[in-house]
Motif scaffolding. Structure first.
Motif, PDB file in Angstrom:
ATOM      1  N   ARG A 263       0.755  -1.064   0.204  1.00  0.00           N
ATOM      2  CA  ARG A 263       0.154  -0.304   0.093  1.00  0.00           C
ATOM      3  C   ARG A 263       0.646   1.115   0.034  1.00  0.00           C
ATOM      4  O   ARG A 263       0.612   2.223  -0.268  1.00  0.00           O
ATOM      5  N   ARG A 264       1.808   1.564   0.324  1.00  0.00           N
ATOM      6  CA  ARG A 264       3.002   2.613   0.686  1.00  0.00           C
ATOM      7  C   ARG A 264       3.961   2.891  -1.013  1.00  0.00           C
ATOM      8  O   ARG A 264       3.628   3.740  -0.629  1.00  0.00           O
ATOM      9  N   PHE A 265       4.135   2.056  -1.266  1.00  0.00           N
ATOM     10  CA  PHE A 265       4.670   1.539  -2.646  1.00  0.00           C
ATOM     11  C   PHE A 265       3.364   1.847  -3.534  1.00  0.00           C
ATOM     12  O   PHE A 265       4.496   2.570  -4.642  1.00  0.00           O
ATOM     13  N   ALA A 266       2.077   2.051  -3.679  1.00  0.00           N
ATOM     14  CA  ALA A 266       1.746   1.574  -4.477  1.00  0.00           C
ATOM     15  C   ALA A 266       1.454   2.649  -5.861  1.00  0.00           C
ATOM     16  O   ALA A 266       1.284   2.921  -7.529  1.00  0.00           O
ATOM     17  N   GLY A 267       1.216   4.484  -5.366  1.00  0.00           N
ATOM     18  CA  GLY A 267       1.743   5.628  -6.270  1.00  0.00           C
ATOM     19  C   GLY A 267       3.202   5.947  -6.883  1.00  0.00           C
ATOM     20  O   GLY A 267       3.535   6.435  -7.077  1.00  0.00           O
ATOM     21  N   GLN A 268       4.178   5.081  -6.277  1.00  0.00           N
ATOM     22  CA  GLN A 268       5.960   5.065  -7.215  1.00  0.00           C
ATOM     23  C   GLN A 268       6.564   3.860  -7.907  1.00  0.00           C
ATOM     24  O   GLN A 268       6.641   4.082  -8.793  1.00  0.00           O
ATOM     25  N   ALA A 269       5.000   2.836  -7.665  1.00  0.00           N
ATOM     26  CA  ALA A 269       5.494   1.923  -9.284  1.00  0.00           C
ATOM     27  C   ALA A 269       4.357   0.820  -8.974  1.00  0.00           C
ATOM     28  O   ALA A 269       3.832   1.020  -8.179  1.00  0.00           O
ATOM     29  N   ARG A 270       4.481   0.010 -10.487  1.00  0.00           N
ATOM     30  CA  ARG A 270       3.696  -1.164 -10.776  1.00  0.00           C
ATOM     31  C   ARG A 270       3.689  -1.801  -9.173  1.00  0.00           C
ATOM     32  O   ARG A 270       4.503  -3.303  -9.610  1.00  0.00           O
ATOM     33  N   VAL A 271       2.544  -2.102  -8.694  1.00  0.00           N
ATOM     34  CA  VAL A 271       2.886  -2.796  -7.389  1.00  0.00           C
ATOM     35  C   VAL A 271       2.448  -4.105  -6.973  1.00  0.00           C
ATOM     36  O   VAL A 271       0.917  -3.770  -7.341  1.00  0.00           O
ATOM     37  N   LEU A 272       2.284  -5.866  -7.452  1.00  0.00           N
ATOM     38  CA  LEU A 272       2.226  -6.619  -7.092  1.00  0.00           C
ATOM     39  C   LEU A 272       2.141  -7.392  -5.815  1.00  0.00           C
ATOM     40  O   LEU A 272       3.245  -6.670  -5.238  1.00  0.00           O
ATOM     41  N   VAL A 273       0.831  -8.068  -5.120  1.00  0.00           N
ATOM     42  CA  VAL A 273       1.557  -8.433  -3.924  1.00  0.00           C
ATOM     43  C   VAL A 273       1.334  -9.834  -3.548  1.00  0.00           C
ATOM     44  O   VAL A 273       0.449 -10.144  -4.060  1.00  0.00           O
ATOM     45  N   ARG A 274       2.025 -11.328  -3.468  1.00  0.00           N
ATOM     46  CA  ARG A 274       1.943 -12.218  -3.240  1.00  0.00           C
ATOM     47  C   ARG A 274       1.917 -13.067  -1.215  1.00  0.00           C
ATOM     48  O   ARG A 274       3.380 -12.099  -1.125  1.00  0.00           O
TER      49      ARG A 274
END
Length: 280
Positions: A263-274
């Motif tokens: 959630r923190r980096f959602a605006g700085q890169a294309r973020v995925l979580v697994r």
């Protein structure tokens, strides 16, 4: 044209991924010789096919060495290529072949299954780092399908993809990790009977962890490290960066931290979580 290239070890799930892409509307080709990759792309562009998925494997032989040049040529021809490389540990591959009773494509009378797996790993080593790696060790087919679906839906090719991945050390280190953080030193919700059946996605577990200053400090330290070095990874023209966070079982602490950092980096890169343990 958008082209998703799938490669990796036999038994790691290439067929599962290709079937998912076919169901998602991609024109799919299995076991294509690398030498034919640009020829196929050119033919399908003429036919106005916009979404293509191609699987290649070690049966291409020496043609594997041609792949970097082919990828460069496709990029020059304005084909947007996403490369997924699937792999798994030897124990998982041996188990899958034992259960399916299928023959390994490189097996022969002089070579055992384990030797075939190792040979294939050696043959594919030159291309393993060219794309986004997915470690399918211990994953069910349904989990792999979901991971591939999330990946193709997150607009491949739009800069660096930052992956936060939780795991349990008792299940082994994930093979696709670029950075690994060990958070087993933090208080463990497992020892609270009310929290044990929950996961790091649940609010009571998050409240338990956030009440401890060490958890907050660890979260901020990991976040600061990633934030400080993310620009360097982007400048290095990296397409993918996988940050793995591990606790003992992969259910509480690592899941919580992966979710909050994503959630923190959602605006700085294309973020995925697994979450490896929750998905397995």
């Amino acid at each position: 044209m958008e082209l998703i290239l799938i490669s990796g070890l036999s038994g790691s799930g290439k067929s599962v991924a290709l079937n998912l892409l076919e169901d998602s509307g991609y024109y799919c080709v299995d076991n294509l010789p690398v030498a034919m990759l640009t020829v196929l792309a050119g033919m399908l562009k003429e036919e106005a096919v916009s979404k293509v998925a191609v699987a290649i494997d070690a049966r291409s032989g020496g043609g594997i060495d041609l792949l970097p040049g082919k990828l460069k040529r496709l990029s020059e021809d304005e084909v947007k290529v996403t490369f997924l490389f699937l792999h798994a540990n030897e124990e998982t591959l041996l188990k899958r072949y034992s259960e399916s009773r299928r023959r390994h494509p490189l097996a022969d009378e002089q070579r055992s299954l384990a030797e075939s797996i190792r040979l294939e790993s050696e043959l594919l080593a030159p291309i393993a780092g060219l794309g986004h790696r997915i470690d399918t060790s211990g994953l069910k087919a349904s989990a792999l399908r979901e991971w591939v679906r999330q990946f193709i839906e997150s607009q491949p090719g739009q800069g660096l993809t930052l992956m936060f991945e939780s795991f349990g050390f008792k299940h082994g280190l994930p093979l696709d990790a670029d950075l690994v953080f060990d958070v087993r030193c933090l208080p463990n919700p497992h020892y609270d009977p009310a929290l044990r059946p929950l996961t790091g996605r649940d609010r009571p577990v998050a409240e338990f962890l956030e009440s401890d200053p060490d958890v907050v400090r660890m979260r901020e330290d990991i976040g600061r490290f990633v934030a400080d070095w993310l620009p360097s990874y982007i400048r290095d023209n990296r397409n993918y960066l996988t940050v793995a966070i591990g606790c003992t079982g992969g259910q509480h602490r690592s899941v919580y931290l992966a979710e909050t950092l994503a959630r923190r980096f959602a605006g700085q890169a294309r973020v995925l979580v697994r979450h490896r343990t929750l998905a397995g």
